[in-house]
Design an enzyme around this catalytic site. Structure first.
Site, PDB file in Angstrom:
ATOM      1  N   ASP A  34     -11.931 -10.537  -1.408  1.00  0.00           N
ATOM      2  CA  ASP A  34     -13.472 -10.736  -0.773  1.00  0.00           C
ATOM      3  C   ASP A  34     -14.420  -9.717  -1.493  1.00  0.00           C
ATOM      4  O   ASP A  34     -14.189  -8.855  -2.095  1.00  0.00           O
ATOM      5  CB  ASP A  34     -13.587 -10.508   0.663  1.00  0.00           C
ATOM      6  CG  ASP A  34     -12.750  -9.357   1.478  1.00  0.00           C
ATOM      7  OD1 ASP A  34     -12.617  -8.335   0.542  1.00  0.00           O
ATOM      8  OD2 ASP A  34     -12.206  -9.438   2.358  1.00  0.00           O
ATOM      9  N   HIS A  65     -10.261  -6.470  -2.899  1.00  0.00           N
ATOM     10  CA  HIS A  65     -11.154  -6.311  -1.761  1.00  0.00           C
ATOM     11  C   HIS A  65     -12.254  -5.507  -2.434  1.00  0.00           C
ATOM     12  O   HIS A  65     -12.135  -4.175  -2.758  1.00  0.00           O
ATOM     13  CB  HIS A  65     -10.800  -5.358  -0.459  1.00  0.00           C
ATOM     14  CG  HIS A  65      -9.575  -6.249   0.378  1.00  0.00           C
ATOM     15  ND1 HIS A  65      -9.964  -7.225   1.145  1.00  0.00           N
ATOM     16  CD2 HIS A  65      -8.385  -5.870   0.578  1.00  0.00           C
ATOM     17  CE1 HIS A  65      -8.985  -7.701   1.489  1.00  0.00           C
ATOM     18  NE2 HIS A  65      -8.029  -6.936   1.231  1.00  0.00           N
ATOM     19  N   ASN A  71       2.124  -4.948  -3.281  1.00  0.00           N
ATOM     20  CA  ASN A  71       0.725  -5.274  -2.933  1.00  0.00           C
ATOM     21  C   ASN A  71      -0.129  -4.001  -2.776  1.00  0.00           C
ATOM     22  O   ASN A  71       0.361  -3.147  -1.890  1.00  0.00           O
ATOM     23  CB  ASN A  71       0.758  -6.313  -1.757  1.00  0.00           C
ATOM     24  CG  ASN A  71      -0.674  -6.904  -1.935  1.00  0.00           C
ATOM     25  OD1 ASN A  71      -1.006  -7.399  -2.648  1.00  0.00           O
ATOM     26  ND2 ASN A  71      -1.044  -6.984  -0.343  1.00  0.00           N
ATOM     27  N   GLU A 114       0.862  -1.352   0.021  1.00  0.00           N
ATOM     28  CA  GLU A 114       0.037  -0.001  -0.069  1.00  0.00           C
ATOM     29  C   GLU A 114       0.770   1.527  -0.089  1.00  0.00           C
ATOM     30  O   GLU A 114       0.695   2.029   1.004  1.00  0.00           O
ATOM     31  CB  GLU A 114      -1.091   0.096   1.108  1.00  0.00           C
ATOM     32  CG  GLU A 114      -1.813  -1.355   1.219  1.00  0.00           C
ATOM     33  CD  GLU A 114      -2.920  -1.326   2.238  1.00  0.00           C
ATOM     34  OE1 GLU A 114      -3.020  -0.604   3.194  1.00  0.00           O
ATOM     35  OE2 GLU A 114      -3.721  -2.408   2.358  1.00  0.00           O
ATOM     36  N   GLU A 144      -5.892 -10.851  -1.822  1.00  0.00           N
ATOM     37  CA  GLU A 144      -6.721 -10.706  -0.598  1.00  0.00           C
ATOM     38  C   GLU A 144      -8.247 -10.534  -0.996  1.00  0.00           C
ATOM     39  O   GLU A 144      -8.866  -9.576  -0.614  1.00  0.00           O
ATOM     40  CB  GLU A 144      -6.307  -9.514   0.264  1.00  0.00           C
ATOM     41  CG  GLU A 144      -4.780  -9.347   0.431  1.00  0.00           C
ATOM     42  CD  GLU A 144      -4.368  -8.000   1.090  1.00  0.00           C
ATOM     43  OE1 GLU A 144      -5.343  -7.585   1.982  1.00  0.00           O
ATOM     44  OE2 GLU A 144      -3.216  -7.870   1.188  1.00  0.00           O
TER      45      GLU A 144
END
Length: 352
Positions: free
Chosen positions: A269, A238, A202, A161, A267
């Site tokens: 979802d 996400h 990432n 990030e 990651e």
């Protein structure tokens, strides 16, 4: 009489085999249900899940974790606050537990994460550092942790990030004190400590083509041109139903591939505004299918990791009040429509 009985038993066995009722090894193998990892492997991909140490006492949870997935990401156990809680004092307890679990289940580990602005210990954030001091602290942390896990992990999320939504550098402790060069330094130090680990940058909200993913594309191109050891870009993925599906995901994956980089959905979802409805679950399932299909369509998209697999242990409700139900298994560990959609996507013919 003994021979007669044996003859009857043999005849009965022959009848059962002919009728398909004898459950020998071949029959059992045929009946075994496919797993996400098993289907992904046919495409040369992995399918993984994040996990965290507190839930490892849940045997029903770990049974699914150990059978459905072939890649594991530690959600918190390898972050700075856990691994170096005091300066120069390292604690590998949580990370080692995840690595040992993965080894028992013949799984690989995506190690997460070396350099991040969040979840840092107080000793690090509560002091004003000179550039020379902080650079030495960062180098020691990366070198020590990567060496500890050398040969035990598949890859590292080296820097996590680093950019804002508009593509500008995030004003972290690292950027403000060391400038943007900290990213190349971190990659070089990690590579030296473990030359065989795959090294990633990432971030979230870089699934679609836009200012933030453009910033990563420019940075990656520059790093590659300078010979900095960067192997891949991790797209956290996400997603939230209310914000729309990232329609340019596949195009985005392809442009990073053209730089000679792997990509991974790291990651995943797909959260929704509560309450849950059948219509939302159907839309969520379609998104899971589509993002998996996008990865399969791009040769250098190496795999998909969901950010834990069950709503029982999801981070979403704590961070997004009124939202949840983001994962392919529900809180009872029952599969949702999203799980069937993932199976369907992975059963398709590979496209490269």
């Amino acid at each position: 009489m003994r021979r007669t009985r044996l003859g009857l038993v043999g005849a009965l066995a022959a009848v059962l085999v002919a009728a398909g009722l004898a459950a020998g090894p071949a029959a059992q193998a045929h009946e075994r249900q496919p797993t996400l990892a098993g289907l992904a492997e046919r495409h040369g991909r992995y399918f993984g899940s994040a996990t965290d140490n507190p839930e490892l006492t849940d045997s029903a949870y770990t049974k699914i974790l150990g059978s459905e997935f072939d890649m594991i990401t530690p959600g918190n156990g390898m972050k700075w606050y856990a691994t170096e809680p005091e300066q120069g004092v390292f604690d590998w307890t949580a990370g080692d537990q995840i690595v040992d679990l993965a080894r028992r289940h013949h799984q690989r580990v995506r190690a997460h994460t070396l350099v991040w602005h969040s979840q840092l210990p107080d000793w690090l954030t509560g002091k004003e550092w000179t550039a020379a001091e902080l650079r030495a602290v960062l180098k020691k942390h990366i070198t020590t942790e990567v060496r500890h896990y050398r040969g035990k992990v598949y890859s590292w999320d080296v820097v996590n990030e680093a950019f804002n939504e508009d593509g500008s550098y995030r004003e972290t402790i690292w950027y403000k004190t060391l400038g943007p060069g900290y990213i190349a330094d971190a990659l070089r130090w990690a590579h030296k400590a473990d030359p065989h680990a795959r090294l990633y940058l990432n971030d979230y909200n870089i699934e679609a083509v836009g200012p933030k993913s453009d910033a990563y594309h420019r940075l990656a191109a520059d790093l590659k041109a300078r010979g900095v050891p960067l192997d891949g870009i991790g797209l956290q993925t996400h997603l939230a139903l209310q914000y729309g599906y990232p329609a340019t995901l596949e195009d985005n994956l392809r442009r990073f591939s053209r730089l000679g980089l792997d990509t991974a959905l790291t990651e995943v979802d797909v959260r929704m505004q509560l309450p849950v409805t059948d219509a939302k679950l159907a839309e969520q399932a379609a998104w899971y299918r589509d993002l998996t299909t996008a990865c399969l369509a791009v040769h250098r998209c190496v795999g998909v990791t969901i950010w834990d697999y069950t709503d029982k242990y999801s981070w979403i409700p704590d961070f997004f009040p009124g939202e949840g139900a983001a994962l392919p298994w529900d809180e009872r560990l029952d599969p949702k429509p999203a799980y069937s959609a993932l199976l369907d996507a992975l059963r398709q013919r590979a496209v490269t």
